[in-house]
Design a protein around this motif. Structure first.
Motif, PDB file in Angstrom:
ATOM      1  N   GLY A   1       0.830  -1.203   0.000  1.00  0.00           N
ATOM      2  CA  GLY A   1       0.000   0.000   0.000  1.00  0.00           C
ATOM      3  C   GLY A   1       0.859   1.245   0.000  1.00  0.00           C
ATOM      4  N   ARG A   2       0.386   2.270  -0.720  1.00  0.00           N
ATOM      5  CA  ARG A   2       1.052   3.576  -0.742  1.00  0.00           C
ATOM      6  C   ARG A   2       0.340   4.459   0.267  1.00  0.00           C
ATOM      7  N   ILE A   3       1.063   4.931   1.272  1.00  0.00           N
ATOM      8  CA  ILE A   3       0.473   5.741   2.336  1.00  0.00           C
ATOM      9  C   ILE A   3       0.022   7.082   1.758  1.00  0.00           C
ATOM     10  N   VAL A   4      -1.263   7.397   1.977  1.00  0.00           N
ATOM     11  CA  VAL A   4      -1.811   8.663   1.488  1.00  0.00           C
ATOM     12  C   VAL A   4      -2.236   9.596   2.623  1.00  0.00           C
ATOM     13  N   ARG A   5      -2.376   9.055   3.850  1.00  0.00           N
ATOM     14  CA  ARG A   5      -2.823   9.864   4.986  1.00  0.00           C
ATOM     15  C   ARG A   5      -2.411   9.142   6.270  1.00  0.00           C
ATOM     16  N   THR A   6      -2.063   9.901   7.291  1.00  0.00           N
ATOM     17  CA  THR A   6      -1.724   9.306   8.588  1.00  0.00           C
ATOM     18  C   THR A   6      -2.460  10.054   9.693  1.00  0.00           C
ATOM     19  N   ALA A   7      -2.658   9.369  10.809  1.00  0.00           N
ATOM     20  CA  ALA A   7      -3.254   9.974  12.002  1.00  0.00           C
ATOM     21  C   ALA A   7      -2.773   9.176  13.202  1.00  0.00           C
ATOM     22  N   GLY A   8      -2.864   9.778  14.359  1.00  0.00           N
ATOM     23  CA  GLY A   8      -2.527   9.040  15.570  1.00  0.00           C
ATOM     24  C   GLY A   8      -2.029   9.927  16.670  1.00  0.00           C
ATOM     25  N   ASP A   9      -2.136   9.383  17.879  1.00  0.00           N
ATOM     26  CA  ASP A   9      -1.723  10.115  19.073  1.00  0.00           C
ATOM     27  C   ASP A   9      -0.510   9.504  19.747  1.00  0.00           C
ATOM     28  N   GLY A  10       0.010   8.432  19.192  1.00  0.00           N
ATOM     29  CA  GLY A  10       1.142   7.770  19.828  1.00  0.00           C
ATOM     30  C   GLY A  10       0.706   6.949  21.022  1.00  0.00           C
ATOM     31  N   GLY A  11       1.675   6.418  21.717  1.00  0.00           N
ATOM     32  CA  GLY A  11       1.393   5.608  22.896  1.00  0.00           C
ATOM     33  C   GLY A  11       2.164   4.309  22.849  1.00  0.00           C
ATOM     34  N   ALA A  12       1.960   3.489  23.861  1.00  0.00           N
ATOM     35  CA  ALA A  12       2.632   2.200  23.949  1.00  0.00           C
ATOM     36  C   ALA A  12       1.918   1.187  23.061  1.00  0.00           C
ATOM     37  N   PRO A  13       2.660   0.444  22.242  1.00  0.00           N
ATOM     38  CA  PRO A  13       2.028  -0.498  21.308  1.00  0.00           C
ATOM     39  C   PRO A  13       1.695  -1.847  21.950  1.00  0.00           C
ATOM     40  N   LEU A  14       0.694  -2.494  21.393  1.00  0.00           N
ATOM     41  CA  LEU A  14       0.411  -3.887  21.714  1.00  0.00           C
ATOM     42  C   LEU A  14       1.416  -4.733  20.943  1.00  0.00           C
ATOM     43  N   VAL A  15       1.958  -5.766  21.585  1.00  0.00           N
ATOM     44  CA  VAL A  15       2.985  -6.605  20.985  1.00  0.00           C
ATOM     45  C   VAL A  15       2.544  -8.055  21.079  1.00  0.00           C
ATOM     46  N   PHE A  16       2.890  -8.845  20.062  1.00  0.00           N
ATOM     47  CA  PHE A  16       2.630 -10.281  20.079  1.00  0.00           C
ATOM     48  C   PHE A  16       3.972 -10.992  20.105  1.00  0.00           C
ATOM     49  N   HIS A  17       4.150 -11.867  21.102  1.00  0.00           N
ATOM     50  CA  HIS A  17       5.428 -12.566  21.258  1.00  0.00           C
ATOM     51  C   HIS A  17       5.193 -13.914  21.926  1.00  0.00           C
ATOM     52  N   ALA A  18       5.809 -14.940  21.383  1.00  0.00           N
ATOM     53  CA  ALA A  18       5.745 -16.293  21.949  1.00  0.00           C
ATOM     54  C   ALA A  18       4.305 -16.762  22.138  1.00  0.00           C
ATOM     55  N   GLY A  19       3.446 -16.425  21.183  1.00  0.00           N
ATOM     56  CA  GLY A  19       2.072 -16.902  21.209  1.00  0.00           C
ATOM     57  C   GLY A  19       1.126 -16.158  22.125  1.00  0.00           C
ATOM     58  N   ARG A  20       1.551 -14.976  22.615  1.00  0.00           N
ATOM     59  CA  ARG A  20       0.657 -14.219  23.493  1.00  0.00           C
ATOM     60  C   ARG A  20       0.843 -12.718  23.275  1.00  0.00           C
ATOM     61  N   PHE A  21      -0.181 -11.974  23.695  1.00  0.00           N
ATOM     62  CA  PHE A  21      -0.110 -10.522  23.637  1.00  0.00           C
ATOM     63  C   PHE A  21       0.661 -10.023  24.851  1.00  0.00           C
ATOM     64  N   THR A  22       1.420  -8.972  24.652  1.00  0.00           N
ATOM     65  CA  THR A  22       2.189  -8.367  25.723  1.00  0.00           C
ATOM     66  C   THR A  22       2.398  -6.897  25.370  1.00  0.00           C
ATOM     67  N   SER A  23       3.214  -6.214  26.130  1.00  0.00           N
ATOM     68  CA  SER A  23       3.542  -4.821  25.831  1.00  0.00           C
ATOM     69  C   SER A  23       5.008  -4.606  26.113  1.00  0.00           C
ATOM     70  N   LEU A  24       5.508  -3.481  25.668  1.00  0.00           N
ATOM     71  CA  LEU A  24       6.902  -3.138  25.902  1.00  0.00           C
ATOM     72  C   LEU A  24       7.055  -2.457  27.247  1.00  0.00           C
ATOM     73  N   ASP A  25       8.193  -2.651  27.880  1.00  0.00           N
ATOM     74  CA  ASP A  25       8.474  -1.895  29.089  1.00  0.00           C
ATOM     75  C   ASP A  25       8.613  -0.429  28.713  1.00  0.00           C
ATOM     76  N   PRO A  26       8.098   0.464  29.558  1.00  0.00           N
ATOM     77  CA  PRO A  26       8.229   1.898  29.233  1.00  0.00           C
ATOM     78  C   PRO A  26       9.694   2.303  29.117  1.00  0.00           C
TER      79      PRO A  26
END
Length: 181
Positions: free
Chosen positions: A154-179
């Protein structure tokens, strides 16, 4: 002979003693799970205007100039034709508190994944998940069959967002990054 070439030759001489030659899907799935990925929901509209979305972790940046991203979808997905035929789609990168949303859009048991989900309509006519840390609206550039998946660019034509900590998938489960300190 250079030391790099000598080292390469030495490693190939004992190649069968190093690593595993098991490249079966179950073994690969386990190995791929060792690589943490971000989680996103890709959305579009079907031919009759119905909102379509699914959870992905196969998303990656491809190019800054031109601005391109890629993601893939298994060829037996019921949503495949909608994404093949769409003019635009949105990649909604999920926040660390969006695990329930990721599970909802990953479930084939939920008929209307958008019921009670806050969305905004982009000018391109695709639904965008409200609260996503970033949304990339993309013009469908092209797709290509690759193995058991279809690779979408896909060719990016527009972006939006407020930032924040992302949801992460690792070793078969959802997790998050340490701040970050």
């Amino acid at each position: 002979m250079s030391t790099c070439i000598a080292a390469d030759m030495a490693s190939t001489d004992s190649g069968s003693a190093w690593g595993s030659v098991d490249v079966q899907p179950a073994a690969l799935r386990k190995l791929f799970g060792a690589y943490p990925t971000g989680v996103a929901i890709v959305t579009t509209r079907g031919p009759q205007g119905r909102a379509i979305g699914l959870t992905i972790n196969s998303f990656a940046s491809l190019s800054l100039d031109p601005p391109l991203v890629l993601w893939s979808l298994v060829q037996h997905s019921p949503s495949l034709s909608a994404f093949q035929d769409c003019s635009h789609f949105a990649i909604n990168i999920l926040a660390s508190d969006h695990e329930a949303l990721a599970r909802r859009f990953a479930s084939s048991a939920i008929a209307d994944k958008f019921a009670d989900v806050a969305v905004a309509e982009t000018p391109e006519g695709v639904p965008a998940i409200e609260g996503a840390i970033a949304t990339l609206v993309c013009a469908h550039d092209h797709c290509r069959q690759t193995g058991d998946h279809l690779l979408f660019v896909g060719r990016i034509v527009r972006t939006a967002g407020d930032g924040g900590a992302p949801l992460v998938f690792h070793a078969g489960r959802f997790t998050s990054l340490d701040p970050v300190s």
